[in-house]
Design an enzyme around this catalytic site. Structure first.
Site, PDB file in Angstrom:
ATOM      1  N   HIS A 130       1.115  -0.897  -0.246  1.00 19.42           N
ATOM      2  CA  HIS A 130       0.171  -0.235   0.029  1.00 19.42           C
ATOM      3  C   HIS A 130       0.982   1.105  -0.240  1.00 19.42           C
ATOM      4  O   HIS A 130       0.821   2.515  -0.882  1.00 19.42           O
ATOM      5  CB  HIS A 130      -0.813  -0.110   1.447  1.00 19.42           C
ATOM      6  CG  HIS A 130      -1.022   1.719   1.423  1.00 19.42           C
ATOM      7  ND1 HIS A 130      -2.695   1.763   0.662  1.00 19.42           N
ATOM      8  CD2 HIS A 130      -1.396   1.861   2.694  1.00 19.42           C
ATOM      9  CE1 HIS A 130      -3.132   3.229   0.856  1.00 19.42           C
ATOM     10  NE2 HIS A 130      -2.525   3.476   2.537  1.00 19.42           N
ATOM     11  N   ASP A 161       7.070  22.252 -26.431  1.00 13.71           N
ATOM     12  CA  ASP A 161       7.017  21.021 -25.237  1.00 13.71           C
ATOM     13  C   ASP A 161       7.918  20.653 -24.566  1.00 13.71           C
ATOM     14  O   ASP A 161       8.549  21.591 -24.080  1.00 13.71           O
ATOM     15  CB  ASP A 161       7.293  20.214 -26.522  1.00 13.71           C
ATOM     16  CG  ASP A 161       6.850  18.428 -26.470  1.00 13.71           C
ATOM     17  OD1 ASP A 161       6.647  17.831 -25.713  1.00 13.71           O
ATOM     18  OD2 ASP A 161       5.860  17.933 -26.847  1.00 13.71           O
ATOM     19  N   TRP A 187       6.798   0.238   4.128  1.00 14.53           N
ATOM     20  CA  TRP A 187       7.075   1.267   2.776  1.00 14.53           C
ATOM     21  C   TRP A 187       8.476   1.460   3.083  1.00 14.53           C
ATOM     22  O   TRP A 187       9.620   1.956   2.099  1.00 14.53           O
ATOM     23  CB  TRP A 187       6.906   1.920   2.580  1.00 14.53           C
ATOM     24  CG  TRP A 187       6.606   3.148   3.014  1.00 14.53           C
ATOM     25  CD1 TRP A 187       6.028   3.919   4.413  1.00 14.53           C
ATOM     26  CD2 TRP A 187       7.432   4.466   2.789  1.00 14.53           C
ATOM     27  NE1 TRP A 187       6.141   4.960   4.745  1.00 14.53           N
ATOM     28  CE2 TRP A 187       6.693   5.206   3.518  1.00 14.53           C
ATOM     29  CE3 TRP A 187       7.626   4.468   1.785  1.00 14.53           C
ATOM     30  CZ2 TRP A 187       7.469   6.687   3.589  1.00 14.53           C
ATOM     31  CZ3 TRP A 187       8.261   6.045   1.436  1.00 14.53           C
ATOM     32  CH2 TRP A 187       8.389   7.223   2.773  1.00 14.53           C
ATOM     33  N   SER A 224      13.175   6.518 -13.164  1.00 12.92           N
ATOM     34  CA  SER A 224      12.294   7.145 -13.881  1.00 12.92           C
ATOM     35  C   SER A 224      12.507   8.783 -13.621  1.00 12.92           C
ATOM     36  O   SER A 224      12.270   9.776 -14.412  1.00 12.92           O
ATOM     37  CB  SER A 224      10.912   6.576 -14.390  1.00 12.92           C
ATOM     38  OG  SER A 224      10.088   7.344 -14.205  1.00 12.92           O
ATOM     39  N   SER A 225      12.379   8.810 -12.218  1.00 12.50           N
ATOM     40  CA  SER A 225      12.284  10.191 -11.321  1.00 12.50           C
ATOM     41  C   SER A 225      12.931  10.965 -12.188  1.00 12.50           C
ATOM     42  O   SER A 225      13.670  11.959 -12.347  1.00 12.50           O
ATOM     43  CB  SER A 225      11.483   9.583 -10.190  1.00 12.50           C
ATOM     44  OG  SER A 225      11.116   9.333  -9.252  1.00 12.50           O
ATOM     45  N   HIS A 234      13.251  12.083   4.284  1.00 16.85           N
ATOM     46  CA  HIS A 234      12.008  13.291   4.364  1.00 16.85           C
ATOM     47  C   HIS A 234      12.463  14.612   3.020  1.00 16.85           C
ATOM     48  O   HIS A 234      11.210  14.752   2.732  1.00 16.85           O
ATOM     49  CB  HIS A 234      13.009  14.003   5.649  1.00 16.85           C
ATOM     50  CG  HIS A 234      11.852  15.330   6.375  1.00 16.85           C
ATOM     51  ND1 HIS A 234      10.586  14.106   7.042  1.00 16.85           N
ATOM     52  CD2 HIS A 234      11.256  15.836   5.779  1.00 16.85           C
ATOM     53  CE1 HIS A 234       9.919  15.141   6.994  1.00 16.85           C
ATOM     54  NE2 HIS A 234      10.404  17.020   6.725  1.00 16.85           N
ATOM     55  N   GLU A 265      11.935  13.312   0.438  1.00 12.94           N
ATOM     56  CA  GLU A 265      10.377  12.671  -0.784  1.00 12.94           C
ATOM     57  C   GLU A 265       9.335  13.415   0.186  1.00 12.94           C
ATOM     58  O   GLU A 265       8.125  13.177  -1.079  1.00 12.94           O
ATOM     59  CB  GLU A 265      10.605  11.064  -0.599  1.00 12.94           C
ATOM     60  CG  GLU A 265       9.421  10.407  -1.393  1.00 12.94           C
ATOM     61  CD  GLU A 265       9.462  10.406  -2.313  1.00 12.94           C
ATOM     62  OE1 GLU A 265      10.495  10.594  -2.902  1.00 12.94           O
ATOM     63  OE2 GLU A 265       8.509   9.948  -2.485  1.00 12.94           O
ATOM     64  N   TYR A 304       8.689  15.397   0.874  1.00 15.15           N
ATOM     65  CA  TYR A 304       8.248  17.304   0.496  1.00 15.15           C
ATOM     66  C   TYR A 304       8.128  17.116  -0.890  1.00 15.15           C
ATOM     67  O   TYR A 304       7.771  17.940  -1.910  1.00 15.15           O
ATOM     68  CB  TYR A 304       9.291  18.197   1.062  1.00 15.15           C
ATOM     69  CG  TYR A 304       9.613  18.361   2.043  1.00 15.15           C
ATOM     70  CD1 TYR A 304       8.331  19.206   2.854  1.00 15.15           C
ATOM     71  CD2 TYR A 304       9.940  18.312   2.972  1.00 15.15           C
ATOM     72  CE1 TYR A 304       7.908  19.461   3.828  1.00 15.15           C
ATOM     73  CE2 TYR A 304      10.528  18.259   4.529  1.00 15.15           C
ATOM     74  CZ  TYR A 304       8.943  18.947   4.817  1.00 15.15           C
ATOM     75  OH  TYR A 304       9.071  19.300   6.463  1.00 15.15           O
ATOM     76  N   SER A 363      -2.234  27.426  -4.883  1.00 15.67           N
ATOM     77  CA  SER A 363      -1.569  28.600  -5.361  1.00 15.67           C
ATOM     78  C   SER A 363      -2.097  28.551  -6.700  1.00 15.67           C
ATOM     79  O   SER A 363      -2.299  30.386  -7.240  1.00 15.67           O
ATOM     80  CB  SER A 363      -0.254  28.560  -5.261  1.00 15.67           C
ATOM     81  OG  SER A 363       0.131  28.485  -3.978  1.00 15.67           O
ATOM     82  N   HIS A 388      14.152  13.042  12.701  1.00 15.86           N
ATOM     83  CA  HIS A 388      13.488  13.556  13.146  1.00 15.86           C
ATOM     84  C   HIS A 388      12.797  12.220  13.172  1.00 15.86           C
ATOM     85  O   HIS A 388      11.607  11.611  13.913  1.00 15.86           O
ATOM     86  CB  HIS A 388      12.087  14.068  13.591  1.00 15.86           C
ATOM     87  CG  HIS A 388      11.694  14.592  12.203  1.00 15.86           C
ATOM     88  ND1 HIS A 388      11.897  15.693  11.365  1.00 15.86           N
ATOM     89  CD2 HIS A 388      10.912  13.780  11.112  1.00 15.86           C
ATOM     90  CE1 HIS A 388      10.962  16.010  10.187  1.00 15.86           C
ATOM     91  NE2 HIS A 388      10.269  14.232  10.144  1.00 15.86           N
ATOM     92  N   HIS A 389      12.595  11.395  11.887  1.00 22.49           N
ATOM     93  CA  HIS A 389      11.991  10.052  11.973  1.00 22.49           C
ATOM     94  C   HIS A 389      12.349   8.796  12.810  1.00 22.49           C
ATOM     95  O   HIS A 389      12.010   8.303  12.521  1.00 22.49           O
ATOM     96  CB  HIS A 389      12.063   9.411  10.625  1.00 22.49           C
ATOM     97  CG  HIS A 389      11.429  10.529   9.535  1.00 22.49           C
ATOM     98  ND1 HIS A 389      10.175  10.113   9.189  1.00 22.49           N
ATOM     99  CD2 HIS A 389      11.723  11.972   8.510  1.00 22.49           C
ATOM    100  CE1 HIS A 389       9.434  11.034   8.462  1.00 22.49           C
ATOM    101  NE2 HIS A 389      10.698  12.117   8.028  1.00 22.49           N
ATOM    102  N   THR A 439       5.698  26.660   6.171  1.00 25.38           N
ATOM    103  CA  THR A 439       4.711  26.186   6.448  1.00 25.38           C
ATOM    104  C   THR A 439       3.351  26.493   6.418  1.00 25.38           C
ATOM    105  O   THR A 439       2.969  27.000   5.228  1.00 25.38           O
ATOM    106  CB  THR A 439       4.620  25.177   6.378  1.00 25.38           C
ATOM    107  OG1 THR A 439       5.867  24.428   6.755  1.00 25.38           O
ATOM    108  CG2 THR A 439       3.907  24.088   6.360  1.00 25.38           C
ATOM    109  N   LYS A 469       3.211  30.504   4.099  1.00 22.23           N
ATOM    110  CA  LYS A 469       2.019  29.356   2.721  1.00 22.23           C
ATOM    111  C   LYS A 469       0.414  29.558   3.077  1.00 22.23           C
ATOM    112  O   LYS A 469      -0.189  29.586   2.482  1.00 22.23           O
ATOM    113  CB  LYS A 469       2.509  28.002   2.197  1.00 22.23           C
ATOM    114  CG  LYS A 469       4.019  27.957   2.099  1.00 22.23           C
ATOM    115  CD  LYS A 469       4.274  27.040   0.950  1.00 22.23           C
ATOM    116  CE  LYS A 469       5.426  27.196   0.292  1.00 22.23           C
ATOM    117  NZ  LYS A 469       5.109  28.418  -1.024  1.00 22.23           N
ATOM    118  N   ARG A 509       1.746   1.350  15.084  1.00 21.38           N
ATOM    119  CA  ARG A 509       0.961   0.819  13.160  1.00 21.38           C
ATOM    120  C   ARG A 509       1.422  -0.473  13.224  1.00 21.38           C
ATOM    121  O   ARG A 509       2.236  -1.344  13.930  1.00 21.38           O
ATOM    122  CB  ARG A 509       1.237   2.137  12.926  1.00 21.38           C
ATOM    123  CG  ARG A 509       2.896   2.363  12.672  1.00 21.38           C
ATOM    124  CD  ARG A 509       4.026   3.811  12.350  1.00 21.38           C
ATOM    125  NE  ARG A 509       3.259   3.138  11.329  1.00 21.38           N
ATOM    126  CZ  ARG A 509       5.412   3.674  10.191  1.00 21.38           C
ATOM    127  NH1 ARG A 509       5.231   4.755  10.764  1.00 21.38           N
ATOM    128  NH2 ARG A 509       4.349   4.163   8.918  1.00 21.38           N
TER     129      ARG A 509
END
Lengths: 378, 516
Positions: free
Chosen positions: B67, B96, B132, B160-161, B244, B246, B248, B259, B293-294, B319, B322, B441
């Site tokens: 998932h 293009d 994951w 790809s990315s 991390h 990732e 963002y 926006s 922090h993870h 943040t 924004k 979890r």
């Protein structure tokens, strides 16, 4: 007059509120917040949690308040005409500075609690906590006392064949016991994958990492039973390795520790004793259920691990069987080296059981002394 | 010479057209969104009540892992790349993408990556089951053999990315119409420019960490094996140094979308454009110095723990800027509430709630109680579902008339919104409570103490799933027909993409427009 769509919207909101009323009425019984716990650290953590939560609430009410007022007043359907302003340095500076000040103010109490949590020096008792797939082992440093703590919830409850008890999945066969008013240090490590030892009421959560020994500590004043669980995904039975801590008076603790030490001495002595086949077999049955069944199946039919029923090892030579159980599998780390985990008596019982149960009927048996000799011979 | 698309299947196979490739990315993402959604519903069905009912623990772990992987790498990231493909050339007045052949390739390797990844369900040992975040040694020494397929899948996704990101940077820096200075670019272009740099910075780190796993598994190295002198915590540092930023990568383009939409429906220019650009850049910078922090519970030294706590708290500032800017954009506007606006407003509110729980999680001592509980699950679903998914949904409603030339059915769109909004909150809000009450979890079964919250979450999840089926119906219905859209589509829309007809011709801006 409300338009049709608005009327149906109002109606659905009212119906929705009515529907959740009974739920709200019983909400008193629901636990919905962090526990305050029973240590000074856990209370500090709870206070920090509530403080930052209230700060968020205030900011939320302000921001969402402005938004909702705007959504109500400044809508085209009310004839609002759009202003065209689009910048203000003052505002930008203001809403950069104000949050910064709040955050700095928040950092002080957080840092001081963090320091306290890290101050694990000068403990009165050291306990080595080792995470295994999927059980905890507790070694009381400086004593002979060492044991595994397994889930004790019967599988019939998990499979919904029996009603679930109050402490479903949060109960163990042998709890960790510590005394009140004593600084206890936990040295947390792991034997296989990463686990995490967590007891919410003590606000102790430390990752158990192979190759590392992490320190955590607690000082509990109140006697009681405090429960927790493994908090780091550690494989199949991650959800089934709970923690149960019994905090008792110093006198009761001393008594318990002496009893445990005597038990350990007994087990040691028993290693040289000879057991009858029936003693070995019936003892092995229980030990199989707690130590082997998770992977090899309750009836030896196999699962994550291979079947015991009719297996080459369990129906082959005794030496190979001893090697597999004592040293683990060279090909599959999931089959751990049980020679390090269990005493010779238990190993003898398990191996005897495996060789004779599930129709294996080898008719032979293993004595504790065989185990000791085999281990010495390596 | 103007010409249309080729005929038949080869059009899609060989296309170098940014609009074709954008559409393929979006459909691919939509497919993966449903696949990942089915896995989520298996999880929620099992957790509907205590006890094991539907799946076994080992399969449950495969569900949570797949998932996460499918949603992050298969649904959210390709959707944003699809939107970038469609919109960036049209927003900056380019004909293009800068590197159209590479564009084709960066899309077409994706289906193979996910075929590799999902084929593991049909192999001995089953699909990846280590979460994951695939922490070693659970994902190396103790992993099923299929982990190798996972590793190569991640490699291909990464290639790809990276190619997609290079293309986007090359396009934005080289192909802007004359007069389109950087500070005149729409914010969606800005946020994607910054996102693309993040991708180039961290996807190689991900590739590195899975390669180290590959070496540990097959070539006898011990990067992450303590018994060989390796370090399982090193894995986490490398993973989160990717992980991390990732996070963002999955939210900055969303900021750009919102926006664009809020000013359109408030009929008022975006408030604080330049501070939005600086805030985006600050968030991107901070994303590189907060990774640990993870890992507050792994036993880092006190100084490191405190430093990562302070850095993490800092993220709240840009943040916040924004959110304040969006709210001020709405203030004294002349608002209407079409479906894209509804999703965008929900984005602002719910993403802010996710931001609040993020701020709570930043407080390291409190994190010891939150870490790896459902509180974290609630937090990141509040930032990702309203953040990424709602913004993508808003973008689809907003630009679909431009893409296919037809208006969607507004009543159905609003129904979709309210169902999704209700479903999301019913699913994820109770998770704050079950988490605070102590539920870890990634467990397939739990104490009845948390049964009520879980039952509510499960009901909400199926509602949310049903709402997405309606979304599929709406999109197909709009493509098949409907009221014709004007070039401008929305009364308050501004920007180059609204100067071309709807549907946008196969080739746009073959001669660059003049920007005043």
């Amino acid at each position: 007059m409300l338009s049709n769509s608005k009327r149906s919207l109002v109606l659905s909101v009212v119906v929705g509120i009515l529907a959740v009323m009974p739920v709200l009425a019983s909400a008193g019984e629901w636990q919905y917040n962090m526990t305050e716990g029973v240590t000074s650290i856990s209370k500090d953590v709870y206070d920090l949690h509530m403080l930052i939560f209230y700060i968020c609430c205030v900011i939320g009410i302000l921001v969402f308040g402005v938004m909702f007022v705007s959504m109500f007043l400044h809508r085209k359907s009310r004839g609002a005409v759009a202003s065209q302003f689009h910048e203000s340095l003052t505002l930008e500076l203001l809403w950069t500075a104000v949050p910064a000040i709040i955050l700095i103010a928040m950092a002080f109490p957080a840092t001081s609690t963090l320091k306290d949590m890290y101050d694990s020096d000068d403990p009165e008792i050291d306990i080595l906590v080792t995470g295994h797939q999927w059980k905890w082992r507790y070694d009381y440093q400086g004593t002979e006392v060492s044991f595994f703590s397994n889930l004790s919830t019967p599988s019939a409850q998990i499979d919904n064949e029996q009603e679930k008890g109050q402490h479903y999945l949060l109960e163990v066969d042998e709890p960790l016991v510590i005394p009140t008013n004593t600084k206890v240090r936990f040295l947390v490590t792991a034997a296989d994958v990463i686990h995490s030892w967590w007891v919410p009421d003590l606000a102790v959560k430390r990752d158990a990492i192979p190759g590392y020994t992490n320190a955590a500590w607690t000082y509990v004043e109140k006697e009681g039973v405090y429960r927790g669980q493994c908090a780091e995904l550690c494989g199949k039975d991650h959800g089934f390795m709970p923690i149960e801590v019994h905090v008792v008076s110093k006198a009761k603790y001393a008594e318990w520790l002496a009893g445990k030490a005597a038990q350990a001495a007994e087990v040691k002595a028993a290693s040289s004793k000879t057991f009858s086949f029936d003693e070995l077999y019936s003892g092995g049955e229980t030990l199989y259920a707690t130590n082997c069944a998770a992977c090899h199946g309750g009836n030896g039919e196999g699962g994550v691990g291979p079947a015991i029923k009719g297996s080459k090892i369990a129906t082959g030579g005794i030496t190979d069987h001893l090697d597999m159980v004592i040293n683990g599998s060279p090909n599959n780390p999931m089959m751990a080296a049980y020679g390090e985990q269990l005493d010779p008596v238990s190993l003898a019982k398990i191996i005897t059981f495996q060789r004779n149960a599930f129709g294996n009927n080898m008719g032979d048996s293993v004595q504790p002394l065989d185990i000791v000799t085999y281990k010495q011979g390596q | 010479m103007a010409h249309g698309p080729a005929k038949g299947f080869t059009r899609w196979l060989f296309t170098t057209n940014h609009k074709d490739i954008g559409s393929m990315y979006l459909w691919f993402s939509f497919t993966m969104f449903f696949l990942g959604g089915i896995f989520a519903l298996v999880i929620r069905a099992e957790l509907f009540e205590p006890g094991l009912q539907i799946v076994k623990p080992e399969f449950f772990n495969q569900m949570t892992t797949m998932h996460g992987l499918i949603m992050v790498f298969g649904a959210v990231m390709p959707a944003f790349v699809g939107l970038a493909n469609w919109m960036i050339p049209m927003m900056i007045g380019a004909p293009d993408m800068a590197l159209p052949r590479m564009n084709n390739w960066s899309f077409w390797i994706l289906p193979f990556a996910f075929a590799l990844l999902t084929s593991t369900f049909f192999m001995a040992g089953g699909a990846p089951n280590f979460g994951w975040t695939f922490y070693a040694p659970l994902s190396t020494t103790y992993a099923p053999d299929t982990v190798t397929f996972f590793i190569f899948g991640v490699h291909i996704i990464g290639i790809s990315s990276i190619m997609g990101a290079i293309n986007i940077i090359a396009t934005i820096l080289n192909m802007r119409a004359p007069g389109m200075t950087l500070m005149k670019m729409p914010l969606f272009v800005w946020t994607w420019l910054i996102t693309a740099y993040l991708l180039i910075a961290v996807m190689p780190v991900l590739a590195g960490v899975v390669t180290m796993m590959l070496m540990d598994i097959h070539f006898g190295t011990s990067f992450f094996d303590a018994a060989g002198g390796g370090d399982p915590v090193l894995f986490q540092h490398i993973f989160w140094f990717f992980g991390h930023p990732e996070v963002y990568i999955m939210i900055l383009p969303a900021f750009g979308i919102v926006s664009a939409i809020i000013p359109t429906f408030a009929r008022k220019p975006l408030f604080g454009y330049s501070s939005m650009v600086y805030a985006t850049a600050s968030i991107a910078f901070l994303s590189f110095i907060v990774w640990a922090h993870h890992m507050f519970t792994v036993g880092m030294p006190l100084v490191a723990e405190a430093a990562f706590m302070y850095a993490t708290m800092l993220i709240a500032i840009p943040t916040g800027v924004k959110v304040f800017n969006w709210v001020t954009t709405m203030w004294k506007g002349s608002m209407t509430f079409e479906t894209p606006m509804l999703f965008s407003i929900a984005f602002v509110i719910l993403f802010t709630i996710g931001g609040f729980s993020g701020l709570m999680l930043a407080i390291a001592p409190a994190d010891f109680q939150y870490h790896d509980t459902y509180f974290v699950v609630a937090h990141f679903h509040y930032v990702l579902v309203p953040g990424a998914i709602f913004s993508i949904t808003a973008a689809v409603y907003y630009w679909l008339p431009k893409w296919c030339g037809n208006m969607y059915d507004e009543a159905l769109g609003k129904t979709h919104f309210w169902l999704a909004f209700a479903g999301l909150n019913i699913t994820f809000f109770p998770m704050h409570f079950s988490g605070l009450a102590g539920m870890p979890r990634r467990i397939p079964d739990y104490n009845p103490l948390w049964a009520d919250w879980n039952m509510i979450s499960s009901v909400g999840a199926f509602l949310f799933g049903a709402a997405q089926l309606l979304f599929l119906v709406i999109v197909i219905k709009t493509i098949m027909g409907g009221r014709k859209a004007t070039a401008r589509v929305w009364e308050g829309s501004h920007g180059l993409e609204w100067t071309v007809p709807s549907p946008a011709p196969y080739h746009t801006f073959t001669t660059p427009p003049e920007i005043k």
